[in-house]
Design a protein around this motif. Sequence first.
Motif, PDB file in Angstrom:
ATOM      1  N   LEU A  83      86.019  26.031 -21.716  1.00 29.78           N
ATOM      2  CA  LEU A  83      86.380  25.807 -23.110  1.00 29.78           C
ATOM      3  C   LEU A  83      87.890  25.888 -23.305  1.00 29.78           C
ATOM      4  O   LEU A  83      88.484  25.081 -24.041  1.00 29.78           O
ATOM      5  N   ALA A  84      88.527  26.841 -22.641  1.00 31.03           N
ATOM      6  CA  ALA A  84      89.985  26.981 -22.752  1.00 31.03           C
ATOM      7  C   ALA A  84      90.695  25.745 -22.203  1.00 31.03           C
ATOM      8  O   ALA A  84      91.665  25.263 -22.800  1.00 31.03           O
ATOM      9  N   LEU A  85      90.203  25.219 -21.083  1.00 24.90           N
ATOM     10  CA  LEU A  85      90.810  24.014 -20.505  1.00 24.90           C
ATOM     11  C   LEU A  85      90.604  22.817 -21.425  1.00 24.90           C
ATOM     12  O   LEU A  85      91.528  22.012 -21.624  1.00 24.90           O
ATOM     13  N   LEU A  86      89.420  22.704 -22.018  1.00 32.80           N
ATOM     14  CA  LEU A  86      89.145  21.605 -22.952  1.00 32.80           C
ATOM     15  C   LEU A  86      90.052  21.691 -24.172  1.00 32.80           C
ATOM     16  O   LEU A  86      90.620  20.680 -24.620  1.00 32.80           O
ATOM     17  N   LEU A  87      90.222  22.900 -24.706  1.00 35.25           N
ATOM     18  CA  LEU A  87      91.104  23.079 -25.867  1.00 35.25           C
ATOM     19  C   LEU A  87      92.546  22.747 -25.514  1.00 35.25           C
ATOM     20  O   LEU A  87      93.263  22.110 -26.301  1.00 35.25           O
ATOM     21  N   ALA A  88      92.979  23.186 -24.327  1.00 37.28           N
ATOM     22  CA  ALA A  88      94.365  22.935 -23.919  1.00 37.28           C
ATOM     23  C   ALA A  88      94.637  21.444 -23.776  1.00 37.28           C
ATOM     24  O   ALA A  88      95.677  20.938 -24.221  1.00 37.28           O
ATOM     25  N   VAL A  89      93.706  20.717 -23.174  1.00 35.89           N
ATOM     26  CA  VAL A  89      93.882  19.272 -23.006  1.00 35.89           C
ATOM     27  C   VAL A  89      93.860  18.573 -24.366  1.00 35.89           C
ATOM     28  O   VAL A  89      94.643  17.651 -24.618  1.00 35.89           O
ATOM     29  N   SER A  90      92.974  19.028 -25.257  1.00 34.12           N
ATOM     30  CA  SER A  90      92.867  18.408 -26.579  1.00 34.12           C
ATOM     31  C   SER A  90      94.100  18.673 -27.438  1.00 34.12           C
ATOM     32  O   SER A  90      94.485  17.830 -28.260  1.00 34.12           O
ATOM     33  N   LEU A  91      94.725  19.830 -27.255  1.00 36.21           N
ATOM     34  CA  LEU A  91      95.875  20.224 -28.078  1.00 36.21           C
ATOM     35  C   LEU A  91      97.187  20.131 -27.297  1.00 36.21           C
ATOM     36  O   LEU A  91      98.163  20.812 -27.608  1.00 36.21           O
ATOM     37  N   TRP A  92      97.199  19.301 -26.266  1.00 44.23           N
ATOM     38  CA  TRP A  92      98.355  19.177 -25.383  1.00 44.23           C
ATOM     39  C   TRP A  92      99.578  18.702 -26.162  1.00 44.23           C
ATOM     40  O   TRP A  92     100.690  19.213 -25.986  1.00 44.23           O
ATOM     41  N   GLY A 161      82.471  37.604 -25.927  1.00 38.32           N
ATOM     42  CA  GLY A 161      83.518  37.532 -24.912  1.00 38.32           C
ATOM     43  C   GLY A 161      84.163  36.162 -24.838  1.00 38.32           C
ATOM     44  O   GLY A 161      85.395  36.037 -24.732  1.00 38.32           O
ATOM     45  N   VAL A 162      83.360  35.104 -24.901  1.00 35.85           N
ATOM     46  CA  VAL A 162      83.899  33.742 -24.866  1.00 35.85           C
ATOM     47  C   VAL A 162      84.722  33.476 -26.119  1.00 35.85           C
ATOM     48  O   VAL A 162      85.831  32.927 -26.055  1.00 35.85           O
ATOM     49  N   TRP A 163      84.190  33.860 -27.285  1.00 37.93           N
ATOM     50  CA  TRP A 163      84.888  33.639 -28.562  1.00 37.93           C
ATOM     51  C   TRP A 163      86.245  34.333 -28.579  1.00 37.93           C
ATOM     52  O   TRP A 163      87.234  33.770 -29.057  1.00 37.93           O
ATOM     53  N   LYS A 164      86.308  35.524 -28.041  1.00 41.30           N
ATOM     54  CA  LYS A 164      87.536  36.314 -28.134  1.00 41.30           C
ATOM     55  C   LYS A 164      88.620  35.842 -27.177  1.00 41.30           C
ATOM     56  O   LYS A 164      89.806  35.806 -27.542  1.00 41.30           O
ATOM     57  N   PHE A 165      88.253  35.469 -25.954  1.00 40.70           N
ATOM     58  CA  PHE A 165      89.277  35.249 -24.930  1.00 40.70           C
ATOM     59  C   PHE A 165      89.569  33.785 -24.610  1.00 40.70           C
ATOM     60  O   PHE A 165      90.557  33.503 -23.928  1.00 40.70           O
ATOM     61  N   ALA A 166      88.752  32.852 -25.074  1.00 43.54           N
ATOM     62  CA  ALA A 166      88.983  31.447 -24.733  1.00 43.54           C
ATOM     63  C   ALA A 166      90.344  30.970 -25.243  1.00 43.54           C
ATOM     64  O   ALA A 166      91.068  30.247 -24.542  1.00 43.54           O
ATOM     65  N   GLY A 167      90.713  31.362 -26.460  1.00 44.49           N
ATOM     66  CA  GLY A 167      92.015  30.960 -26.995  1.00 44.49           C
ATOM     67  C   GLY A 167      93.178  31.547 -26.219  1.00 44.49           C
ATOM     68  O   GLY A 167      94.246  30.931 -26.102  1.00 44.49           O
ATOM     69  N   TYR A 168      92.976  32.732 -25.676  1.00 42.54           N
ATOM     70  CA  TYR A 168      94.019  33.370 -24.860  1.00 42.54           C
ATOM     71  C   TYR A 168      94.214  32.605 -23.560  1.00 42.54           C
ATOM     72  O   TYR A 168      95.350  32.316 -23.168  1.00 42.54           O
ATOM     73  N   TYR A 169      93.114  32.234 -22.913  1.00 49.63           N
ATOM     74  CA  TYR A 169      93.216  31.453 -21.677  1.00 49.63           C
ATOM     75  C   TYR A 169      93.816  30.081 -21.951  1.00 49.63           C
ATOM     76  O   TYR A 169      94.506  29.513 -21.094  1.00 49.63           O
ATOM     77  N   MET A 170      93.542  29.552 -23.150  1.00 51.50           N
ATOM     78  CA  MET A 170      94.076  28.240 -23.524  1.00 51.50           C
ATOM     79  C   MET A 170      95.596  28.216 -23.437  1.00 51.50           C
ATOM     80  O   MET A 170      96.193  27.212 -23.010  1.00 51.50           O
ATOM     81  N   LEU A 171      96.257  29.309 -23.822  1.00 57.24           N
ATOM     82  CA  LEU A 171      97.718  29.353 -23.790  1.00 57.24           C
ATOM     83  C   LEU A 171      98.259  29.175 -22.379  1.00 57.24           C
ATOM     84  O   LEU A 171      99.267  28.505 -22.171  1.00 57.24           O
ATOM     85  N   PHE A 172      97.589  29.776 -21.395  1.00 56.00           N
ATOM     86  CA  PHE A 172      98.033  29.623 -20.006  1.00 56.00           C
ATOM     87  C   PHE A 172      97.873  28.180 -19.538  1.00 56.00           C
ATOM     88  O   PHE A 172      98.745  27.641 -18.845  1.00 56.00           O
ATOM     89  N   PHE A 173      96.768  27.556 -19.909  1.00 52.84           N
ATOM     90  CA  PHE A 173      96.580  26.151 -19.531  1.00 52.84           C
ATOM     91  C   PHE A 173      97.597  25.255 -20.226  1.00 52.84           C
ATOM     92  O   PHE A 173      98.091  24.289 -19.627  1.00 52.84           O
ATOM     93  N   LEU A 174      97.914  25.557 -21.482  1.00 53.77           N
ATOM     94  CA  LEU A 174      98.932  24.774 -22.176  1.00 53.77           C
ATOM     95  C   LEU A 174     100.281  24.889 -21.475  1.00 53.77           C
ATOM     96  O   LEU A 174     100.994  23.890 -21.298  1.00 53.77           O
ATOM     97  N   ALA A 175     100.635  26.103 -21.077  1.00 53.93           N
ATOM     98  CA  ALA A 175     101.893  26.304 -20.360  1.00 53.93           C
ATOM     99  C   ALA A 175     101.879  25.553 -19.031  1.00 53.93           C
ATOM    100  O   ALA A 175     102.884  24.943 -18.635  1.00 53.93           O
ATOM    101  N   GLY A 176     100.727  25.592 -18.336  1.00 51.89           N
ATOM    102  CA  GLY A 176     100.622  24.875 -17.071  1.00 51.89           C
ATOM    103  C   GLY A 176     100.711  23.376 -17.250  1.00 51.89           C
ATOM    104  O   GLY A 176     101.392  22.684 -16.478  1.00 51.89           O
ATOM    105  N   LEU A 177     100.054  22.852 -18.269  1.00 55.73           N
ATOM    106  CA  LEU A 177     100.089  21.411 -18.521  1.00 55.73           C
ATOM    107  C   LEU A 177     101.490  20.940 -18.866  1.00 55.73           C
ATOM    108  O   LEU A 177     101.940  19.877 -18.419  1.00 55.73           O
ATOM    109  N   GLN A 178     102.192  21.715 -19.667  1.00 63.17           N
ATOM    110  CA  GLN A 178     103.532  21.307 -20.091  1.00 63.17           C
ATOM    111  C   GLN A 178     104.560  21.426 -18.973  1.00 63.17           C
ATOM    112  O   GLN A 178     105.651  20.857 -19.080  1.00 63.17           O
TER     113      GLN A 178
END
Length: 291
Positions: A83-92, A161-178
């Motif tokens: 979910l975090a990877l999907l959010l990061a790609v969608s909000l790239w 657990g998924v609801w709480k931490f998915a957005g946090y993991y998303m930030l790392f994927f966003l940083a990696g994508l950028q």
Amino acid sequence: MEKRPWLPWLILSPSLIFLLLFTWFPLVRSVYDSLFDTRMASDTGVYVAAGNYIRLFADAVFWKSLLNNLVYIVLTVVPGVLLALLLAVSLWENHRVNRWLRTAFFFPMIIPMVSAAALWLFIFMPGMGMLDYYLAKIFGPMNNNWLGRSNSALYALALIGVWKFAGYYMLFFLAGLQSLPSSAREAAIMEGASSTQVFFKVTLPLLRPTLSFVITTALIYSITQIDHVAVMTRGGPDNSTTVLLYYIQSLAWDTHDLGKASAATFLTLAGLFIFSFVNLKLLERGAHHER
């Protein structure tokens, strides 16, 4: 210019001191304490060598908590990271709407786990909770005790657990994508690759270091974050939500069996270290690139 070989050690000394006091010393102490049975009539306990480990392996609740934790890891790490990877790609793309959405998805991470557990208690409340309310609009009147049934309680906790931490993991994927070089994707597009092929053949392989870090972080959180277990289910019903850390906490605080709790702690840390080490080695293999 005069060399000062002691300067790096001086700069690192605060971090090294904290690492020694709050990481290595507790680990060594847990190994030491696991060799003594503190239930005996003695100030320091009686030396029993591997006796605590033998008692631990003979405890059915330990194996139940281990199985629960493995299931909880699968239920939180896999969907949470995906979910975090999907959010990061969608909000790239970095524009105003996406920035607001990133903030919204990250917001659950700001909420303490105890507060989040209290919030979700109202959502899971039988009959009157938000979940039953909306399900009733589709399937008719509902009175599901999501946290009171052994076949659904662990899934409910995993959802938190998924609801709480998915957005946090998303930030790392966003940083990696950028940070990825655009030349590799542009070359693939010029060769006629579709957007799906570019993602799976170019982007995702380049993200392997970030993916490795996020999976390791998610694994650690799935083992160490148990506040919602204590608030919402207390390991029940019938130990269906007793995970390793809650099991260790119960041994230490409820039964004061510190030797057995220390043995469980050491085995948990050893397993976590081995898995993290193997995961980092496998996912980082051949994953480096130059900007």
